[in-house]
Design an enzyme around this catalytic site. Structure first.
Site, short mmCIF file in Angstrom:
data_model
loop_
_atom_site.label_atom_id
_atom_site.label_comp_id
_atom_site.label_asym_id
_atom_site.label_seq_id
_atom_site.Cartn_x
_atom_site.Cartn_y
_atom_site.Cartn_z
N GLY A 29 -15.56 20.46 66.77
CA GLY A 29 -14.81 20.23 65.54
C GLY A 29 -15.04 18.77 65.20
N TYR A 98 -19.88 30.39 63.72
CA TYR A 98 -18.43 30.12 63.72
C TYR A 98 -17.59 31.39 63.78
CZ TYR A 98 -19.87 25.54 62.01
OH TYR A 98 -20.47 24.32 61.90
N ASN A 160 -21.05 15.91 56.40
CA ASN A 160 -21.22 17.01 57.36
C ASN A 160 -21.36 18.36 56.67
OD1 ASN A 160 -21.61 16.51 60.01
ND2 ASN A 160 -19.45 16.21 60.51
N GLY A 248 -22.82 17.10 67.85
CA GLY A 248 -21.77 16.07 67.85
C GLY A 248 -22.30 14.64 67.88
N GLY A 250 -23.71 12.90 65.55
CA GLY A 250 -23.26 12.20 64.34
C GLY A 250 -21.79 11.83 64.42
N ASP A 251 -20.99 12.70 65.01
CA ASP A 251 -19.55 12.42 65.15
C ASP A 251 -19.34 11.27 66.13
OD1 ASP A 251 -19.35 14.69 63.60
OD2 ASP A 251 -19.05 15.99 65.34
O1 KDG Z 1 -16.79 20.78 63.14
C1 KDG Z 1 -17.50 21.75 62.98
O2 KDG Z 1 -17.34 22.52 62.07
C2 KDG Z 1 -18.58 22.06 63.89
O3 KDG Z 1 -19.60 22.51 63.45
C3 KDG Z 1 -18.41 21.75 65.33
C4 KDG Z 1 -19.25 20.66 65.89
O4 KDG Z 1 -18.53 20.11 66.97
C5 KDG Z 1 -19.54 19.58 64.93
O5 KDG Z 1 -19.97 20.08 63.73
C6 KDG Z 1 -20.62 18.71 65.45
O6 KDG Z 1 -20.88 17.76 64.43
#
Ligand code: KDG
Length: 303
Positions: A29, A98, A160, A248, A250-251
């Site tokens: 997330g 997802y 994102n 993740g 980029g996060d």
């Molecule tokens: O947050 C989101 O919707 C995801 O896709 C989960 C992943 O941890 C996130 O995108 C990685 O950037």
């Protein structure tokens, strides 16, 4: 509650395929990843979201407790579930699937926003995913941005782009509208090319500055980041990494960049730090477990 960086969006429990049929449980997330990354660099962080009243929600609460991310404002939904995602790896890199439609987080509404906490933060961070998950979440994102701006709190935004969550036209309209009201834009190159229709990184940075962001850090994957503020623009090179899983990354860049920006108020120095944090984060599997602590980043920077 006061936190340096307040993150608004949807946390997910992660299932990451280590080998065919073998799924390793972890966390993801995007904005939760940012909150953890910022905290591991020494900034205080908080998450604003909704979880199901289920075991996956409990696991996320336990993650934030362990990581010392403030989750005191997280709401539990008695009916809707916590979202999940699955990460597969192939020749083209990783891909996500997802299970989040109708999730607890998708049921967030502007009326539930903790306005005092937003006003007391130093940075509000949210993303295109925050606004993609439902019409209510979209409105909640805009309301949070407005509350932060009215209080003089800086807003940070990572587009994102996830085209499995919304069509490109809709994403572009919402993300550009949000980008008109943010201070710090943290786009990734691939997403930004699709959203802007531009190819050249410098033109993309100028595009986001034109929309309104005073600081833009465009991440370029293994090539580092292109960072602009005031009349200075500079490419910050990354360091070589042994790529295992870029989920993740980029996060991790975003969280490390924001934490360091709050310490130094120097976006190029923040990016020099954040590209190293992001490079370290791709060397093992999962979005959260591989996020380095500041000790590791500082040690790598001094090598
Ligand atoms: O947050 C989101 O919707 C995801 O896709 C989960 C992943 O941890 C996130 O995108 C990685 O950037």
């Amino acid at each position: 509650m006061t936190a340096d960086i307040l993150c608004l969006g949807e946390p997910l429990v992660e299932f990451n395929e280590a080998e065919p049929g073998l799924w390793c449980e972890g966390f993801g997330g995007d904005v939760s990843n940012v909150a953890v990354a910022a905290r591991r660099q020494g900034a205080s962080s908080a998450i604003v979201t909704r979880l199901g009243n289920d075991g996956f929600g409990d696991a996320l609460m336990e993650l934030w407790r362990r990581e010392d991310v403030d989750a005191s404002l997280v709401e539990r939904d008695p009916v809707a579930q916590t979202g999940l995602y699955f990460v597969r790896h192939g020749p083209e890199g990783h891909s996500f699937e997802y299970r989040r439609a109708g999730s607890a987080a998708a049921r967030m509404t502007p009326a539930q926003l903790p306005l005092d906490a937003i006003r007391n933060a130093r940075i509000l961070h949210l993303s295109g995913i925050t606004q993609a998950i439902s019409a209510d979440a979209r409105a909640t994102g805009f309301a949070a941005i407005d509350a932060a701006r009215e209080a003089g709190v800086r807003v940070s935004y990572d587009p994102n782009l996830r085209l499995s969550l919304w069509p490109l036209e809709e994403a572009r309209e919402t993300i550009h509208r949000a980008m008109e009201r943010v201070d710090i834009a943290l786009p990734g190159l691939e997403d930004a090319r699709l959203l802007t229709g531009l190819d050249d990184p410098k033109e993309i940075v100028e595009f986001y500055r034109g929309l309104g962001a005073s600081t833009v850090a465009l991440t370029l994957g293994a090539d580092g980041a292109l960072v602009a503020h005031g009349d200075h623009i500079e490419t910050i090179p990354s360091r070589p990494a042994r790529l295992v899983d870029a989920t993740g990354a980029g996060d991790c860049f975003d969280g490390a960049f924001l934490a360091r920006l709050l310490q130094t108020e120097d976006p190029w120095e923040a990016a020099r730090y954040a590209v190293v944090a992001a490079a370290l984060s791709v060397e093992s599997r999962g979005a959260v477990a591989p996020i380095p602590t500041s000790d590791r980043v500082l040690a790598a920077l001094s090598n």
